[in-house]
Enzyme design. Sequence first.
Site, PDB file in Angstrom:
ATOM      1  N   SER A 148      -7.280  -6.521  -7.263  1.00  0.00           N
ATOM      2  CA  SER A 148      -7.641  -6.932  -5.909  1.00  0.00           C
ATOM      3  C   SER A 148      -9.155  -6.748  -5.713  1.00  0.00           C
ATOM      4  O   SER A 148      -9.934  -7.367  -6.438  1.00  0.00           O
ATOM      5  CB  SER A 148      -6.815  -6.148  -4.897  1.00  0.00           C
ATOM      6  OG  SER A 148      -6.888  -6.743  -3.619  1.00  0.00           O
ATOM      7  N   ASP A 224       2.418 -12.813  -3.336  1.00  0.00           N
ATOM      8  CA  ASP A 224       1.376 -11.905  -2.856  1.00  0.00           C
ATOM      9  C   ASP A 224       0.920 -12.397  -1.481  1.00  0.00           C
ATOM     10  O   ASP A 224       0.407 -13.501  -1.344  1.00  0.00           O
ATOM     11  CB  ASP A 224       0.222 -11.943  -3.871  1.00  0.00           C
ATOM     12  CG  ASP A 224      -0.904 -10.999  -3.536  1.00  0.00           C
ATOM     13  OD1 ASP A 224      -1.157 -10.755  -2.340  1.00  0.00           O
ATOM     14  OD2 ASP A 224      -1.549 -10.517  -4.483  1.00  0.00           O
ATOM     15  N   HIS A 257       1.730  -7.932  -4.295  1.00  0.00           N
ATOM     16  CA  HIS A 257       0.389  -7.355  -4.511  1.00  0.00           C
ATOM     17  C   HIS A 257       0.450  -5.886  -4.931  1.00  0.00           C
ATOM     18  O   HIS A 257      -0.576  -5.245  -5.091  1.00  0.00           O
ATOM     19  CB  HIS A 257      -0.396  -7.479  -3.200  1.00  0.00           C
ATOM     20  CG  HIS A 257      -1.893  -7.397  -3.342  1.00  0.00           C
ATOM     21  ND1 HIS A 257      -2.634  -8.345  -4.018  1.00  0.00           N
ATOM     22  CD2 HIS A 257      -2.805  -6.477  -2.902  1.00  0.00           C
ATOM     23  CE1 HIS A 257      -3.924  -8.023  -3.974  1.00  0.00           C
ATOM     24  NE2 HIS A 257      -4.055  -6.882  -3.307  1.00  0.00           N
TER      25      HIS A 257
END
Lengths: 279, 279
Positions: A148, A224, A257
């Site tokens: 991320s 996600d 995620h």
Amino acid sequence: MPIETVSENKSHGGTQGVYRHRSRETGTDMTFSVFVPEHDAGARLPVLWYLSGLTCTHANVTEKGEYRAACAEQGIVFIAPDTSPRGDEVPDDEGYDFGKGAGFYVDATQEPWSKHYRMRSYIESELPDIVGAHFPVDMARQGITGHSMGGHGALTIGLRNPERFRSVSAFSPIVSPLACPWGEKALGGYIGQDRAAWREYDAVALIEDGAKVPDLLVDQGTCDGFLEEQLKTHLLREACERAGQSATIRMQEGYDHSYYFISTFMAGHVAWHAKALKV
Amino acid sequence: MPIETVSENKSHGGTQGVYRHRSRETGTDMTFSVFVPEHDAGARLPVLWYLSGLTCTHANVTEKGEYRAACAEQGIVFIAPDTSPRGDEVPDDEGYDFGKGAGFYVDATQEPWSKHYRMRSYIESELPDIVGAHFPVDMARQGITGHSMGGHGALTIGLRNPERFRSVSAFSPIVSPLACPWGEKALGGYIGQDRAAWREYDAVALIEDGAKVPDLLVDQGTCDGFLEEQLKTHLLREACERAGQSATIRMQEGYDHSYYFISTFMAGHVAWHAKALKV
């Protein structure tokens, strides 16, 4: 450059350690974790850096990342730094996406952030020296990955330093801070409103501007919740295609995620880096 | 027996879920986690129960246990219950080793504990019915393991129910509550001072009294700070030798009591259970 041992636990035949040191770059104490696999006396092992995402410290991947079995098998040292300076003297923001836990791997130029928020220099310069001095590593063989915000960090640091990193990968990275709300808030705050100055902190812009690495590996979950608004994986794919940058970008059906996603593909990333690091 | 889905995340090809239900045994809401590997439609998979240690909930092993890769490979469903009833109405103790987070897998007989602290019946009777009703499991093929207090739970529940469990293992178990401070406090509090009544909650005593299972697997770290005073692995070894109980009890050099230890040997335990569960 003394470091303090916070904890060391035997795991998967090696040592999972957590260490603390006074950082010259951030002006604060910084904590990081290192997994050193079992190895022959005198051996110096390749290194895989893992940069973490928003709100994380070194601890998230250390506890949930499931990298130790793979690193033990491949003989790779795994380094997990923190994501920002910490401490009462460090300015912060009310949001989870700016300030502490959200250093974005930049050197801030704007007040009041510029004094402590120097995560670029910390990762690119200070921490490698410390790792090289204190652990059985071969700094000629380094790879970098992250998740991320840390995927953004891995891609941008990897693209800017091809002489240092033999291999660059990412899990669900922010591919273009120039093109997403997280990036606009962070770079606007840390670097200021001159968007031309953001390009060295934007993987897509770096590739457009000529940066090149031998290959990229990216895994991204299709479920996600940040994919559409923040991560925009397709921008990276398109930039790589336009620039002729070799890249394997895999959309992983049904994954989100979380570390449940990261841990699923961690061993694959470690093996992919090992191919570049162990030749 | 309705259950509520707290969360579900795709991981290692399967689904890591967390669920909540109203328990008839404890009179409280109870939370547990279940990992279901990818499987053919209509398939019913064997089950491995994991009982957690003092202070833990379902979350510790779910996040840190590193079981999903192995369970996905072996096609085994992994169940992680909580360690006690929870909630404002549930009596508690100031210590970490009694009350909430420390149910010891017994049915309490003493006030004020007997109303809610019924973890034996919860694990032996209520939760298996719920798991059997809601997940793609073959309840004719169950194994059980656990850590520390949960290793005590796994050994005692496994030894008392050989018709239900084909395989029993443990990580750093409390092997004899009759012979350690944790056990004396817990069983004295929950069951009372008649130590004869403790024997069904003591793995060593159960083996002395004739309980038998096909085999046992135990891993114990030599650098575990609880080994000498609380865990006393040698008592289990001696009881197995005297009773002719087959057992593999491995002292693992340099390992401690943490999940860094458990995760190291988790895949091996899953594979060991799979041999009994997949025939």
